[in-house]
Design a protein around this motif. Sequence first.
Motif, PDB file in Angstrom:
ATOM      1  N   SER A 113      43.106  52.527  35.393  1.00  0.00           N
ATOM      2  CA  SER A 113      41.959  53.208  35.873  1.00  0.00           C
ATOM      3  C   SER A 113      40.991  53.222  34.958  1.00  0.00           C
ATOM      4  O   SER A 113      39.557  53.197  35.400  1.00  0.00           O
ATOM      5  N   GLU A 114      40.966  53.100  33.593  1.00  0.00           N
ATOM      6  CA  GLU A 114      39.790  52.854  32.664  1.00  0.00           C
ATOM      7  C   GLU A 114      39.077  51.394  32.702  1.00  0.00           C
ATOM      8  O   GLU A 114      37.998  51.296  32.842  1.00  0.00           O
ATOM      9  N   ALA A 120      33.180  49.711  37.540  1.00  0.00           N
ATOM     10  CA  ALA A 120      32.154  50.684  38.242  1.00  0.00           C
ATOM     11  C   ALA A 120      30.959  51.038  37.826  1.00  0.00           C
ATOM     12  O   ALA A 120      29.963  51.413  38.383  1.00  0.00           O
ATOM     13  N   HIS A 121      30.874  50.989  36.483  1.00  0.00           N
ATOM     14  CA  HIS A 121      29.543  51.588  35.926  1.00  0.00           C
ATOM     15  C   HIS A 121      29.022  50.491  35.039  1.00  0.00           C
ATOM     16  O   HIS A 121      28.161  50.846  34.090  1.00  0.00           O
ATOM     17  N   LEU A 126      25.851  46.270  42.313  1.00  0.00           N
ATOM     18  CA  LEU A 126      25.634  46.667  43.556  1.00  0.00           C
ATOM     19  C   LEU A 126      26.943  46.797  44.227  1.00  0.00           C
ATOM     20  O   LEU A 126      27.372  47.692  44.981  1.00  0.00           O
ATOM     21  N   LEU A 127      28.051  45.816  43.604  1.00  0.00           N
ATOM     22  CA  LEU A 127      29.228  46.007  44.331  1.00  0.00           C
ATOM     23  C   LEU A 127      30.165  45.236  43.541  1.00  0.00           C
ATOM     24  O   LEU A 127      29.980  44.059  42.764  1.00  0.00           O
ATOM     25  N   ALA A 128      31.346  45.832  43.157  1.00  0.00           N
ATOM     26  CA  ALA A 128      32.547  45.114  42.415  1.00  0.00           C
ATOM     27  C   ALA A 128      33.742  45.308  43.194  1.00  0.00           C
ATOM     28  O   ALA A 128      34.125  46.122  43.730  1.00  0.00           O
ATOM     29  N   THR A 141      34.362  48.955  44.561  1.00  0.00           N
ATOM     30  CA  THR A 141      33.519  50.198  44.553  1.00  0.00           C
ATOM     31  C   THR A 141      32.924  50.655  46.191  1.00  0.00           C
ATOM     32  O   THR A 141      32.501  51.794  46.157  1.00  0.00           O
ATOM     33  N   ASN A 142      33.075  49.711  47.077  1.00  0.00           N
ATOM     34  CA  ASN A 142      33.222  50.129  48.295  1.00  0.00           C
ATOM     35  C   ASN A 142      34.602  50.481  49.061  1.00  0.00           C
ATOM     36  O   ASN A 142      35.267  49.336  49.364  1.00  0.00           O
ATOM     37  N   PRO A 143      35.025  51.653  48.917  1.00  0.00           N
ATOM     38  CA  PRO A 143      36.396  51.660  49.559  1.00  0.00           C
ATOM     39  C   PRO A 143      36.668  51.421  50.869  1.00  0.00           C
ATOM     40  O   PRO A 143      37.819  51.006  51.184  1.00  0.00           O
TER      41      PRO A 143
END
Length: 482
Positions: A113-114, A120-121, A126-128, A141-143
């Motif tokens: 999670s971490e 994500a940050h 733009l997208l990971a 990051t785009n579910p």
Amino acid sequence: MNAASFWSRYLPVRGGAPIAAGEQFDLLRGFSIISLLIIGAVAIGLGSLSTRFLMTESLERDALLSAQFIQAVAIGEIRHHDLSGMQMGAVLAPSVYGMLNDETARNRGRARSEFLDHLAHLPDILLATIYSPERVVVWSTNPALVGRKIEGDTALDAAFTSGGRVSARYNEVQDGRIEQQFIHPPEEFFIENYIPLIDEQGNVLAMVEIYKEPVDLIERVNRGFRLIWMATALGGLAIYFGLFWIVWRASKLLASQQDQLVANKTYGGLVEMSTAVAHSMRNPLANIRTSAELAASMEGQPAGKNIADIVAQVDRMSIWVRDLLLCLRPLKGESEQVDLIGAVHAVLSSFEQQLTGSKVQVAFVSGPMPLVVSHQLLLAQVLNSVIANAIEAMPEGGRLDISTALSADGKTLNLSINDTGKGMTRQQEMMAFKSFYTTKLGGLGIGLIMVRQIMERFGGEVSLSSQEQAGTRVCLSFRVAG
């Protein structure tokens, strides 16, 4: 020798024919155009290569730093949650390991999670997306992309087979790339980085794909582009104008030398012809004068006045011939140290009766001056010519002012001779040192030419300035004897 044969002999030739002005190569124009094209092409090429190198190196450096950061975060999370023996790639894919105790499972979940939160940050992201070795999206990051299998993506395949570090730059979103589904579209270009998460044997357990729009990097790169193009433009202009100045000077020098060469050849031809004509005229003139004198001695000669006029005109022509031969004769005499002040006094003494008869007042006051480089007899000839011209310019009387002045560096002694005669027009002043140009009736126009030749022979100079009805000033500049 006719005119055609003369000019064909003394003008530059190419293939036996005189070179027409339109056929000569314009060095300055040709260089300015060709060098501008070459320097412009080189500058544009260097600028393009430099900007491309800057962009490539900046993107690769950014990709390397991102990979190192993410891999360091992965190792840090494993250590922080006491997951020794595990790899973050395996943590992201639960099916790799078998049964885990509760604490290890919780630590594994927190580490995952971490780690994903760090992804994500990331700045400018733009997208990971994280892929399993089967090219299935395990997290994004785009579910909407989670669980999808990406097929036919050559860049992704190359990243798995090469161990990662595959990066690319895009200016716009490609419709054929399923994974390029950004929540926030990029404003300018964006980059794609593949970062592998590997095990101890070097096998890729998971692949992290990151799309970034590096705003700060773009700003720095654009600033670098501006500096590169500005430096390239300024450098190209500096080189161009520097070379242009050199070629301009060379062109002027070549043109001057060419003009001097043509003038020397022309002058040589004139000297040959003038010398031949002058020598050929001596005997006929002498015979004419002798015959006229014999005719004048006859008693009861009714044409006595006409005969006297013939003798006078023959004498005048003889003087012209003598002056012409004197002007054309090479200057002889070695340089020596001469007392200029004494020479001026000597010449003024020889003109004393003519000055008195012409009602010309002379003002010459000078203190002790250093000796100058000249020749005693030739200097007297120079002073005689200049002072004679000044007296002839004041037929109704006037004033002759002569003064001397030493230059500030003490290397030049200037002698100024000013008269209050009728002066010259601007055109006459410009033509004063031209060969065979004169404003005096019956003059030959070689006096000032001889003055200039003699002055330049010993490293000096002569200049003339005049105004109508205000007089003429002649300045003779001599080198001071060292």
